[in-house]
Enzyme design. Structure first.
Site, PDB file in Angstrom:
ATOM      1  N   SER B  12       0.863  -1.170   0.000  1.00 48.93           N
ATOM      2  CA  SER B  12       0.000   0.000   0.000  1.00 48.93           C
ATOM      3  C   SER B  12       0.906   1.229   0.000  1.00 48.93           C
ATOM      4  O   SER B  12       1.925   1.223  -0.697  1.00 48.93           O
ATOM      5  CB  SER B  12      -0.935  -0.070   1.205  1.00 48.93           C
ATOM      6  OG  SER B  12      -1.927   0.915   1.126  1.00 48.93           O
ATOM      7  N   HIS B  39      -2.665  -1.224  -3.425  1.00 50.92           N
ATOM      8  CA  HIS B  39      -3.803  -0.303  -3.234  1.00 50.92           C
ATOM      9  C   HIS B  39      -3.561   0.965  -4.024  1.00 50.92           C
ATOM     10  O   HIS B  39      -2.482   1.528  -3.966  1.00 50.92           O
ATOM     11  CB  HIS B  39      -3.930   0.103  -1.753  1.00 50.92           C
ATOM     12  CG  HIS B  39      -4.250  -1.028  -0.863  1.00 50.92           C
ATOM     13  ND1 HIS B  39      -4.011  -0.998   0.482  1.00 50.92           N
ATOM     14  CD2 HIS B  39      -4.799  -2.238  -1.111  1.00 50.92           C
ATOM     15  CE1 HIS B  39      -4.401  -2.127   1.036  1.00 50.92           C
ATOM     16  NE2 HIS B  39      -4.879  -2.909   0.083  1.00 50.92           N
ATOM     17  N   ASP B 132      -4.386  -4.581   5.812  1.00 53.24           N
ATOM     18  CA  ASP B 132      -4.684  -5.528   4.744  1.00 53.24           C
ATOM     19  C   ASP B 132      -3.454  -6.400   4.514  1.00 53.24           C
ATOM     20  O   ASP B 132      -2.326  -5.911   4.567  1.00 53.24           O
ATOM     21  CB  ASP B 132      -5.038  -4.750   3.467  1.00 53.24           C
ATOM     22  CG  ASP B 132      -5.619  -5.654   2.394  1.00 53.24           C
ATOM     23  OD1 ASP B 132      -6.092  -6.757   2.734  1.00 53.24           O
ATOM     24  OD2 ASP B 132      -5.603  -5.251   1.218  1.00 53.24           O
TER      25      ASP B 132
END
Lengths: 275, 187
Positions: B12, B39, B132
């Site tokens: 991310s 992401h 995540d």
């Protein structure tokens, strides 16, 4: 939510699928398994089912739970004016062409809770075509269709939908299309007046009309290749010459038998049937 | 360590810089596929595959649904879909709810891959600001795969790998400069 370790095996998933077919006539065997299994595991854990045997029995014996099962294992996430540039093409290119017809028939296949059907209805109204149009919005799942027919969506979504609407070329005040009612936005009756909500299962039901535009976006991704072929053939059967077929951003006609009689609109996942 | 049949990299905030440093050093005759789940903002035309393909001789492409995973290819998860891996080593895409506020969610790819590749799966979690990937790494370990994280001290945003280190038994913790060698030796 996240699942750490599956408590249902691949074989047990197949058992459930064959039960659904045998007892209820719902055929999910052509669905991609990874997504389906995640949905099943999610429901199993959400409903705190004590074991696979109980799960299987509950689905077989309780009709209400079977309905919940079907609702939960299918993906019902959708938005109004999702992919604004797609709706811009509909507004500027596709719908004006269809506007030359005396009557416009549109099929939103796999409409879920109806957000796309209402988006199309708004476009038709703004193009002054709604009075001579009919939108058939279908889904295999009666529960989501009931919700769709209420024409109420969460107020919390309206900021996003309004932004999508503006990016898609909308110039009205988006909030003029609904009345705020606490946490819900109730859309104007006129928008619903030309939408027919009906159950239709792409896996097992046949063509039921001829359309000039079929939208089926982000449904085929859940099907295996064989079922995709079958459903695309169904769309081909249901589409007039020079009609349009619209798929999701990551879906394509390219590998399909029917592709040779379709021409793609540049840059969009919209194909026009040649005559 | 077991032979690697698939490497999946999740990241991310702060992970793109890592990829830009590591990818040019990966040998071109890699005998397993690399799948990258990062992401990022939605957008029909993502520039990420283009950006990364300029840095490597490996084929870099955005994933198409039903595509078969092939060795020596770098697959980029498309924005706004979850990328899942099927038992027949194909990708499928899924537009279900966001997980950890994210779509694509790293967990979804790690978890489905874990069941498919089992002990021949390696998953690497990079810099990021949410958790995540952590549950995904738990699944990877449960199925016998290898869990690797970027050394949180070397991460622009340490939260994601640090959470993984706190919750999962990690096999390797790598600073950026060791990643390429590690990946090249997986073959």
């Amino acid at each position: 939510m996240s699942i750490e370790l599956p408590v249902i095996t691949d074989e047990q998933v197949e058992v459930l699928l064959s039960d659904l077919l045998e007892y209820y006539g719902y055929d999910f065997t052509g669905y991609s398994r990874a997504s389906l299994k995640r949905r099943i595991l999610r429901l199993y854990s959400l409903d705190k089912i004590p074991g696979f045997a109980e799960f299987r029995y509950k689905i077989k014996s309780e009709h209400g739970y079977f309905k919940r099962f079907v609702e939960q294992i299918t993906v019902n996430v959708t938005e109004m004016f999702r992919d604004p540039l797609f709706f811009k093409t509909l507004r500027n290119e596709v719908l004006p062409k269809l506007g030359t017809y005396p009557f416009i028939r549109i099929w939103v296949a796999g409409c879920s809770t109806g957000e796309e059907a209402y988006s199309i209805s708004i476009l038709l109204k703004e193009l002054n075509l709604l009075h001579k149009s009919l939108i058939y919005a279908t889904d295999l799942n009666p529960v989501v269709l009931e919700k769709a027919a209420q024409s109420m969506f969460a107020m919390s979504q309206m900021k996003q939908y309004s932004e999508n609407y503006i990016s898609s070329g909308g110039t009205n005040d988006f909030s003029s299309y609904y009345t705020a009612n606490y946490s819900l936005a109730k859309f104007n009756e006129e928008l619903k007046s030309k939408i027919i909500f009906s159950t239709h299962n792409l896996v097992s039901d046949h063509s039921f009309n001829e359309f000039q535009l079929i939208l089926c976006r982000n449904v085929l991704i859940y099907f295996d290749r064989d079922l995709q072929h079958k459903v695309l053939a169904l769309f081909d059967d249901s589409l007039e010459g020079l009609g349009y077929l619209a798929l999701g951003t990551k879906e394509t006609l390219d590998f399909s038998q029917i592709s040779k009689s379709y021409k793609r609109l540049p840059g969009e996942k919209i194909w026009r049937k040649t005559n | 360590m077991n032979k690697c049949d698939a490497l999946i990299i999740g990241g991310s905030a702060g992970s793109l810089d890592v990829l830009l440093k590591v990818l040019p050093l990966i040998k071109p005759d890699l005998n397993f596929p690399i799948t990258i789940v990062i992401h990022r903002k939605n957008g029909a035309d993502s520039l990420l595959p283009e950006l990364l393909s300029g840095r490597t001789k490996l084929l870099v492409k955005e994933i198409d649904e039903k595509e078969v995973l092939r060795p020596g290819t770098v697959y980029i998860a498309p924005s706004d879909y979850h990328t899942l891996i099927e038992q027949d080593h194909t990708f499928s895409l899924d537009y279900s709810e966001k997980i950890n506020y994210s779509r694509p969610a790293i967990d979804a790819t790690f978890q489905t891959a874990a069941e498919v590749y089992k002990e021949k799966l390696v998953c690497l979690l990079l810099s990021g600001s949410n958790s995540d990937g952590v549950n995904g790494l738990k699944s990877v370990k449960a199925w016998g795969g290898t869990a690797v994280i970027q050394d949180p001290q070397s991460a622009q945003v340490s939260y994601m790998p640090a959470q993984a280190a706190a919750q999962v038994k990690i096999d390797y913790i790598l600073p950026i400069e060791d990643m390429a060698d590690f990946i090249n030796l997986l073959s």
